[in-house]
Each structure stands twice: as structure tokens, then as C-alpha cells.
Design an enzyme around this catalytic site. Structure first.
Site, short mmCIF file in Angstrom:
data_model
loop_
_atom_site.label_atom_id
_atom_site.label_comp_id
_atom_site.label_asym_id
_atom_site.label_seq_id
_atom_site.Cartn_x
_atom_site.Cartn_y
_atom_site.Cartn_z
N LYS A 102 26.93 16.11 24.09
CA LYS A 102 25.63 15.36 24.50
C LYS A 102 25.59 14.07 24.13
CE LYS A 102 22.13 15.36 27.52
NZ LYS A 102 22.72 15.95 29.08
N SER A 162 28.14 15.17 28.42
CA SER A 162 27.01 14.86 29.34
C SER A 162 26.11 14.19 28.83
CB SER A 162 26.61 16.23 29.39
OG SER A 162 25.22 16.25 30.28
#
Length: 382
Positions: A166, A237
């Protein structure tokens, strides 16, 4: 006296919305999941997956509030104890859910031969706005992947099957703050910054795993231009809810007690179901037609991308030209449907935007499969 060995458990939990943890709470109440053992959560939330997807932040906040009393820390401190990765976008048939990884050490000898699933986590430092999408992010990510491998007990890069990251993005406020300091960000466009951040993170994984040999500065120069440089095991992401990179390494190790295995492959393009079937069959022993996948399959983890050359197997696609729906959303819907057709399940972790994550237009896929019953190592699941 036995040497403690790692026991990893994985739960896929459906949810009615990004703040719905009722399924997780039921697992805790039943004794199937102990909050103190949770090391990572990968969530698929139903926002747009773009800059203004606040379902990611909402889900993260709910997890922090939930875990805080169990971990004996403030909600703001949970993110340093548990790797929380929320990926927005469940277009098409994809079903929102959370995949929860728990880990503990047990004094028992495994009752199986071969390698089993292990998990490790790490964090980079916070990045300045002008470092996102540049060599600093690549280098810090590579270091963090190494740290997560050691945390997982993985000695060899070949035993790493999926690296979930992330990473942050640029907002207008961050861009303005950088410019006022005389610093130049890689882009002024918030949406474009997501691609730069994902790409830099992926190249950091590729460097750490020895998938590319380019020096950090050379890799930074190639970012979003040289698609021959990629990781076959990276998934990144981007989101607004953090300033650093969170790294989750999933792999296998000898002696691990987990009743799970993990394997990976690469989809060569958005409709490459054959590679996934072959991976399930050859690496995990499933029937080639996927008929026996459902009983043991925990989740498929995948990256999806609209091919940057505008074609899939020589035929033109229009995903990159749609001004109403971003290409990442189209890609998630396509790959989600392809994978669901293979395994007959729609609660799959499919993340959009695969810059340097697999070949251009394709992306890595990993499968986590239960191969033993609870208590597989002679230790009851808590």
C-alpha cells in the site's frame, strides 16, 4: 524442547460495506480468530479506487478502532502493529471482503513434508511529496521487502510468491507544499501520481527479489516508460490514507506449520485464464478445469491493467479512451470476471493499475489454498 515454528491462518470475510466487521467479530467470538495474532489485513472495498475513494480510509479507521483495545494501543498506533491494506474498487462481479492473516509461533513439529505459507510485514519511512514516484521510494521499498522477508522467515527470493504494497499518492495540498519549498514533484496530477507510486513500489520489489538488475537511479529513469522492467510478484495499491509504504510478503518456508500453500503465476494479458488454470493445476495440485478449487481456495490475489498499447491479443480496446470511467476500473471488472469464471467465486482480491507489476497489459496472480484441516500441525486453531 521444540523450536517454535510459524503457524499462519487466513480468513476471507465477506462484508456488507467498508465499515462492516461483523464477520470478523463473529470469528473472534467463536474463538477461530484471536485479534492479537492478526498481522495483516487485505481488504477490497467498494469505492471507485481513485484519488477520492474514501472507502479505503473508512475501512482502515474501522479496523484501527476494532483492534485498538485488543492490542492495548491507541487507534492511531494500530497501523504500526498490523499491516492494513485497503484496495478500492469492486467493479463488475467482484464482491467486497477482507482477507485476514494471523500468525503465532507454536511448539510442535509439523505433520507434513514440504513448504507452507508464511507472512511477513514491514513499513518504509514516510515519503516527502517529491520522493513519491522517484528513486527514494524505489530504494526504501526494496529495503522494506527484505525486512518483511526476514520477518516471515523467508531466506530465498524464490520462495516469495506475492508482495502486497500500500503506497501513498499526491494530493493538491502535497503538491502545493512541495512547490512552496522549491521542490518539484514527479507530477502535479493526483490521479497520475497513483501510477508513479505504484510503479516505483513495484520496481522496489523487483530489485529486492532480483527480478531486475538495474541500479535504483536507472530504474527510476525507466519508471512508466520501460515496460520490460517488472516484478512478477508485486502488487501495489495507492491511497490517500498513508504517507509511507506498507509491505506484506507472502511466501513459503520449510518447517512452517500452516495448513496453507501459496503459488503464483503471471497473466500475460487481461483474458489469460489459461495461466491461472495451469498454476492451480501444476503448483497446487488442483484439477485442471478448476472443479476441485472451491473446497480449498481461500483467495486469488491479482493485479489488473488496461494494456497501455490499446490492444488485447491484437484487437483494439477502448478502456484508455473512456472519459467517464477510468481504465483501472474497466480492468478490475474484466480480470475479476475472468478469474471468477475459473474458480466459480467472486470474492477475489483484484487490484487495478499494474504498472511494472507483470508484463504490460497483464499482471501477477497468486492463489492461497488450504491443503490441511485446522490443527494440521497438531495445534488447534485459536
Amino acid at each position: 524442547m521444540h523450536t517454535p515454528i510459524q503457524y499462519v491462518d487466513v480468513h476471507r470475510v465477506l462484508c456488507s460495506g467498508p465499515g462492516d466487521l461483523a464477520g470478523v467479530q463473529a470469528l473472534v467470538a467463536s474463538g477461530a480468530l484471536r485479534p492479537a495474532d492478526i498481522v495483516a489485513v487485505m481488504g477490497k472495498t467498494e469505492g471507485n479506487g481513485c484519488v477520492n475513494d474514501f472507502t479505503r480510509d473508512f475501512a482502515t479507521a474501522r479496523w484501527c478502532d476494532f483492534l485498538s483495545p485488543h492490542l492495548g494501543c491507541l487507534p492511531s498506533e494500530v497501523g504500526q502493529r498490523v499491516a492494513l491494506v485497503m484496495s478500492g474498487g469492486t467493479e463488475g462481479v467482484l464482491s467486497p471482503h477482507f482477507t485476514v492473516f494471523s500468525r503465532r509461533w507454536v511448539a510442535a513439529e509439523p505433520q507434513h513434508l514440504g513448504k507452507r505459507l508464511v507472512v511477513g510485514v514491514a513499513h518504509t519511512r514516510d515519503f516527502l511529496p517529491e520522493e513519491i514516484g522517484r528513486s527514494a521510494q524505489i530504494e526504501c521499498t526494496a529495503v522494506a521487502v527484505g525486512e518483511a522477508m526476514r520477518d516471515a522467515g523467508i531466506a530465498h527470493a524464490a520462495d516469495v510468491h506475492f508482495v502486497q504494497i500500500k503506497c501513498p499518492l499526491l494530493t493538491s495540498n502535497k503538491v502545493d507544499a512541495a512547490l512552496q519549498r522549491g521542490a518539484v514533484p514527479v507530477t502535479h496530477d493526483s490521479y497520475a501520481s497513483m501510477a508513479y507510486s505504484r510503479g516505483a513500489s513495484a520496481l522496489g520489489v523487483a530489485l529486492a527479489l532480483g527480478e531486475i538488475a538495474a541500479p535504483v537511479e536507472e530504474a527510476a529513469t525507466a519508471l512508466l516508460s520501460d515496460w520490460s522492467l517488472y516484478s512478477a510478484r508485486a502488487s501495489a495499491s495507492a491511497g490517500i490514507e498513508l504517507e509511507a509504504n506498507v509491505v506484506i510478503v507472502l511466501g513459503e518456508a520449510e518447517g512452517a506449520a500452516s495448513p496453507y500453500r501459496i503459488a503464483h503465476t503471471v497473466m500475460r494479458d487481461a483474458v489469460d485464464a489459461a495461466s491461472v488454470r495451469q498454476m492451480l493445476h501444476l503448483a497446487l495440485g488442483m484439477d485442471a478445469d478448476g472443479a476441485s478449487v472451491l473446497p480449498g481456495l481461500v483467495n486469488l490475489l491479482a493485479k489488473a491493467e488496461a494494456s497501455p498499447d490499446g490492444r488485447v491479443r491484437g484487437l483494439r480496446h477502448t478502456m484508455l479512451n473512456d472519459s467517464d470511467i477510468h481504465a483501472t476500473r474497466h480492468a478490475r471488472a474484466v480480470v475479476g470476471a475472468v478469474l471468477a469464471s475459473v474458480v466459480g467465486d467472486t470474492a477475489l482480491y483484484v487490484s487495478g493499475g499494474a504498472e511494472h507489476q507483470g508484463p504490460a497489459g497483464g499482471g501477477p496472480v497468486a492463489a492461497i489454498v488450504r491443503v490441511g484441516p485446522p490443527g494440521d500441525a497438531g495445534v488447534p486453531v485459536l
